[in-house]
Write a protein that holds these residues in place. Structure first.
Motif, PDB file in Angstrom:
ATOM      1  N   ILE A   1       0.963  -1.255  -0.072  1.00 17.59           N
ATOM      2  CA  ILE A   1      -0.018  -0.072   0.010  1.00 17.59           C
ATOM      3  C   ILE A   1       0.779   1.177   0.137  1.00 17.59           C
ATOM      4  CG2 ILE A   1      -0.198   0.265   2.382  1.00 17.59           C
ATOM      5  CD1 ILE A   1      -3.061   1.004   2.106  1.00 17.59           C
ATOM      6  N   ASP A   2       2.098   1.205   0.623  1.00 11.98           N
ATOM      7  CA  ASP A   2       2.879   2.469   0.449  1.00 11.98           C
ATOM      8  C   ASP A   2       3.696   2.488  -0.865  1.00 11.98           C
ATOM      9  OD1 ASP A   2       1.816   2.585   3.116  1.00 11.98           O
ATOM     10  OD2 ASP A   2       3.678   2.300   3.997  1.00 11.98           O
ATOM     11  N   TYR A   3       3.573   1.482  -1.804  1.00 10.08           N
ATOM     12  CA  TYR A   3       4.351   1.852  -2.682  1.00 10.08           C
ATOM     13  C   TYR A   3       4.188   2.720  -4.035  1.00 10.08           C
ATOM     14  CZ  TYR A   3       7.922  -1.886  -1.853  1.00 10.08           C
ATOM     15  OH  TYR A   3       8.880  -2.442  -1.327  1.00 10.08           O
ATOM     16  N   GLY A   4       2.748   3.151  -4.011  1.00  2.00           N
ATOM     17  CA  GLY A   4       2.522   4.183  -5.149  1.00  2.00           C
ATOM     18  C   GLY A   4       3.088   5.594  -4.808  1.00  2.00           C
ATOM     19  N   PRO A   5       2.559   6.130  -3.658  1.00  2.00           N
ATOM     20  CA  PRO A   5       3.431   7.305  -3.305  1.00  2.00           C
ATOM     21  C   PRO A   5       4.904   7.528  -3.394  1.00  2.00           C
ATOM     22  CG  PRO A   5       1.824   6.815  -1.885  1.00  2.00           C
ATOM     23  CD  PRO A   5       1.994   5.498  -2.448  1.00  2.00           C
ATOM     24  N   HIS A   6       5.550   6.595  -2.859  1.00  2.00           N
ATOM     25  CA  HIS A   6       7.010   6.445  -3.052  1.00  2.00           C
ATOM     26  C   HIS A   6       7.616   6.323  -4.363  1.00  2.00           C
ATOM     27  CE1 HIS A   6       8.051   6.667   1.543  1.00  2.00           C
ATOM     28  NE2 HIS A   6       7.034   5.619   1.408  1.00  2.00           N
ATOM     29  N   GLU A   7       6.766   5.561  -5.367  1.00  2.00           N
ATOM     30  CA  GLU A   7       7.107   5.356  -6.736  1.00  2.00           C
ATOM     31  C   GLU A   7       7.189   6.766  -7.552  1.00  2.00           C
ATOM     32  OE1 GLU A   7       6.091   0.514  -6.946  1.00  2.00           O
ATOM     33  OE2 GLU A   7       4.517   2.328  -7.798  1.00  2.00           O
ATOM     34  N   GLU A   8       6.069   7.581  -7.153  1.00  2.00           N
ATOM     35  CA  GLU A   8       5.874   8.892  -7.639  1.00  2.00           C
ATOM     36  C   GLU A   8       7.318   9.739  -7.258  1.00  2.00           C
ATOM     37  OE1 GLU A   8       2.075  10.545  -6.702  1.00  2.00           O
ATOM     38  OE2 GLU A   8       0.914   8.721  -7.498  1.00  2.00           O
ATOM     39  N   ILE A   9       7.489   9.528  -5.904  1.00  2.75           N
ATOM     40  CA  ILE A   9       8.607  10.323  -5.530  1.00  2.75           C
ATOM     41  C   ILE A   9       9.820  10.003  -6.405  1.00  2.75           C
ATOM     42  CG2 ILE A   9      10.248  10.909  -3.671  1.00  2.75           C
ATOM     43  CD1 ILE A   9       7.593  10.488  -1.859  1.00  2.75           C
ATOM     44  N   ALA A  10       9.963   8.932  -6.612  1.00  2.91           N
ATOM     45  CA  ALA A  10      11.000   8.425  -7.382  1.00  2.91           C
ATOM     46  C   ALA A  10      11.304   8.806  -8.841  1.00  2.91           C
ATOM     47  CB  ALA A  10      11.230   6.701  -7.340  1.00  2.91           C
ATOM     48  N   LEU A  11      10.234   8.961  -9.469  1.00  8.71           N
ATOM     49  CA  LEU A  11      10.203   9.370 -10.810  1.00  8.71           C
ATOM     50  C   LEU A  11      10.299  10.826 -10.675  1.00  8.71           C
ATOM     51  CD1 LEU A  11       7.152   7.411 -12.350  1.00  8.71           C
ATOM     52  CD2 LEU A  11       9.545   6.731 -12.712  1.00  8.71           C
ATOM     53  N   SER A  12       9.971  11.377  -9.667  1.00  8.51           N
ATOM     54  CA  SER A  12      10.194  13.106  -9.701  1.00  8.51           C
ATOM     55  C   SER A  12      11.342  13.737  -8.976  1.00  8.51           C
ATOM     56  CB  SER A  12       8.894  13.564  -8.973  1.00  8.51           C
ATOM     57  OG  SER A  12       9.269  13.405  -7.666  1.00  8.51           O
ATOM     58  N   LEU A  13      12.416  12.850  -8.852  1.00  8.12           N
ATOM     59  CA  LEU A  13      13.957  13.100  -8.302  1.00  8.12           C
ATOM     60  C   LEU A  13      14.502  13.820  -9.411  1.00  8.12           C
ATOM     61  CD1 LEU A  13      14.922   9.983  -6.105  1.00  8.12           C
ATOM     62  CD2 LEU A  13      13.598  12.294  -5.384  1.00  8.12           C
ATOM     63  N   THR A  14      15.162  14.738  -9.002  1.00  9.05           N
ATOM     64  CA  THR A  14      16.369  15.538  -9.573  1.00  9.05           C
ATOM     65  C   THR A  14      17.617  15.117  -8.970  1.00  9.05           C
ATOM     66  OG1 THR A  14      15.692  17.599  -8.188  1.00  9.05           O
ATOM     67  CG2 THR A  14      14.685  17.220 -10.308  1.00  9.05           C
ATOM     68  N   PRO A  15      18.195  14.019  -9.535  1.00  9.65           N
ATOM     69  CA  PRO A  15      19.435  13.836  -8.876  1.00  9.65           C
ATOM     70  C   PRO A  15      20.680  14.959  -9.043  1.00  9.65           C
ATOM     71  CG  PRO A  15      18.711  12.073  -9.930  1.00  9.65           C
ATOM     72  CD  PRO A  15      17.900  13.164 -10.456  1.00  9.65           C
ATOM     73  N   ARG A  16      20.489  15.759  -9.968  1.00 10.21           N
ATOM     74  CA  ARG A  16      21.302  16.678 -10.395  1.00 10.21           C
ATOM     75  C   ARG A  16      21.542  17.987  -9.643  1.00 10.21           C
ATOM     76  NH1 ARG A  16      21.507  16.875 -17.030  1.00 10.21           N
ATOM     77  NH2 ARG A  16      21.971  14.670 -17.435  1.00 10.21           N
ATOM     78  N   ASP A  17      20.360  17.979  -8.819  1.00  8.74           N
ATOM     79  CA  ASP A  17      20.297  19.114  -7.683  1.00  8.74           C
ATOM     80  C   ASP A  17      19.993  18.368  -6.446  1.00  8.74           C
ATOM     81  OD1 ASP A  17      19.490  21.336  -6.466  1.00  8.74           O
ATOM     82  OD2 ASP A  17      17.587  21.714  -7.127  1.00  8.74           O
ATOM     83  N   PRO A  18      21.105  18.019  -5.909  1.00 12.45           N
ATOM     84  CA  PRO A  18      20.934  17.211  -4.390  1.00 12.45           C
ATOM     85  C   PRO A  18      20.517  18.049  -3.445  1.00 12.45           C
ATOM     86  CG  PRO A  18      23.209  17.888  -4.808  1.00 12.45           C
ATOM     87  CD  PRO A  18      22.560  18.264  -6.216  1.00 12.45           C
ATOM     88  N   VAL A  19      20.537  19.384  -3.259  1.00 19.00           N
ATOM     89  CA  VAL A  19      20.008  20.061  -2.381  1.00 19.00           C
ATOM     90  C   VAL A  19      18.607  19.994  -2.273  1.00 19.00           C
ATOM     91  CG1 VAL A  19      20.072  22.436  -1.133  1.00 19.00           C
ATOM     92  CG2 VAL A  19      22.116  21.518  -2.021  1.00 19.00           C
ATOM     93  N   GLY A  20      18.129  20.761  -3.704  1.00 16.84           N
ATOM     94  CA  GLY A  20      16.616  20.619  -3.946  1.00 16.84           C
ATOM     95  C   GLY A  20      16.091  19.121  -3.689  1.00 16.84           C
ATOM     96  N   LEU A  21      16.687  18.185  -3.999  1.00 14.33           N
ATOM     97  CA  LEU A  21      16.376  16.860  -3.757  1.00 14.33           C
ATOM     98  C   LEU A  21      15.951  16.537  -2.340  1.00 14.33           C
ATOM     99  CD1 LEU A  21      17.757  13.503  -5.504  1.00 14.33           C
ATOM    100  CD2 LEU A  21      17.289  13.728  -3.113  1.00 14.33           C
TER     101      LEU A  21
END
Length: 400
Positions: free
Chosen positions: A36-56
């Motif tokens: 049940i917890d996977y959906g929101p965390h998967e959305e976060i994974a797709l929205s990450l910006t690894p090139r901006d670690p501070v913003g991430l």
């Protein structure tokens, strides 16, 4: 040469390890598809910006699982649900490997297939399921093996490794009567792992810090201050991760994207919401570890590592029983995650004690007795219940 031969893994051991890894990976992968917890965390994974670690970090201050899943999506060009299953399955496998290696190093005279088999049991058990008490096998009781929450799955292998390292540090310090400093390599490694655990999920350090502090205070009294240098070194070891946790706390509860209304004292409100009796639910969850603690105490084989794990459980219980978030997140139970990780660690020590008392070289020529029979029956009840919980999640389609 004889000791070297004893350290080799037998053919049966390798077969059991391979089977265990396949079972655990499959369970982790499949439960990721329904958790049940996977959906929101998967959305976060797709929205990450690894090139901006501070913003991430500001957007999501516990990003380790999400970064791994993001990387899996990009490298394998697969759907995020598949990547999530692969990452969680591999993290569960990693936890198994760490537990196997730690038990093999700390308990002499065990056959590799004995460790491999009991290690698999450790990673399948659940709270004893009594449907007439509570129809839900997880809610109300909890479990040593969290399947539906990816960030807990991510922090667990790190937490186990930190526990094993810290236990060895404090036991060695006591053995040397606190005359020597903590080895620099171990201190630095543990400090880095504590930071990594925060980035996975800060729930572990919430029980680790107060438990190690409590242990050091107990020793200050018992040993008349001799361990003061060790206590200070342990505190310094914790400071970098403490700074990270404070930043996470500020972002999570007071940041611009915070969905929490803050923290409040709410004694027994959250812990008692899904169970007719908190005490009975705890007994169903901890029957085997409690029994092994009693049997170990009778045989005078309780270690300071065992005590350290139980101190973490006690502190996790304090947060679980008395704290809650305000507003709509009150019943999310986010102050229970440290408790659940500590539950896993006391289960780890209980399985290790079971192997030590009834399978190690010290059992040569001795009868196992009533304690072994009783412990085995209780462990079997936990195992059957844990397997049913997996069926409940995967085959019956429940998300938690």
């Amino acid at each position: 040469m004889e000791n070297i031969q004893k350290r080799k893994i037998s053919g049966t051991g390798w077969i059991l390890i391979a089977i265990s890894l396949m079972i655990l990976f499959t369970c982790g992968f499949l439960t990721a598809l329904v958790g049940i917890d996977y959906g929101p965390h998967e959305e976060i994974a797709l929205s990450l910006t690894p090139r901006d670690p501070v913003g991430l970090f500001k957007a999501h201050p516990e990003p380790l699982w999400h970064l791994l899943t993001y990387a899996a999506v990009k490298i394998l060009h697969c759907r995020v649900e598949i990547a999530a299953g692969l990452v969680s399955g591999l993290l569960i496998v990693l936890t198994y490997i760490i537990a196997f290696s730690a038990i093999r190093r700390t308990v002499p005279g065990l056959e590799s297939h004995e460790i491999a088999g009991l290690d698999l049991v450790l990673h399948l058990v659940g709270a004893v399921y009594v449907p007439m008490f509570n129809k839900e096998p997880y809610l109300g009781q909890g479990t040593p093996n969290i399947w539906h929450n990816p960030t807990t799955i991510a922090v667990r292998p790190i937490a186990l490794l930190i526990f094993v390292l810290t236990a060895s540090i404090v036991i060695q310090a006591k053995k040397e009567e606190f005359e020597n400093s903590i080895p620099a390599g171990r201190a630095v490694l543990t400090s880095i792992l504590l930071i990594l655990s925060c980035l996975a999920k800060p729930s572990f350090v919430q029980v680790f810090y107060p438990a190690i502090f409590t242990l050091m205070v107990i020793w200050l009294i018992m040993y008349k201050g001799k361990n003061l240098r060790t206590a200070i070194q342990l505190m310094l070891m914790c400071l970098p991760s403490l700074a990270v946790m404070i930043l996470q706390f500020v972002i999570a509860f007071y940041g611009g994207n915070s969905k929490s209304g803050g923290i409040t004292l709410a004694p027994f409100v959250v812990a008692g919401a899904r169970t007719p009796s908190i005490a009975i639910s705890m007994l169903l969850l901890l029957a085997f570890p409690l029994l092994m603690l009693i049997l170990s105490a009778i045989r005078k084989s309780v270690t300071w590592g065992d005590i350290f794990a139980w101190l973490m459980l006690l502190w996790g219980l304090v947060w679980r029983l008395f704290l809650a978030e305000k507003g709509e997140r009150t019943y999310h139970g986010n102050f229970s995650w440290g408790y659940m990780l500590a539950v896993y660690l006391v289960w780890y020590t209980a399985v290790r004690s079971y192997l030590k008392l009834y399978f190690s070289e010290q059992m040569t020529g001795n009868k196992r007795g009533v304690g072994f029979v009783l412990a085995t029956i209780v462990l079997a009840l936990h195992l059957v219940s844990g397997i049913y919980y997996l069926i409940y999640l995967i085959a019956l389609g429940h998300g938690m």
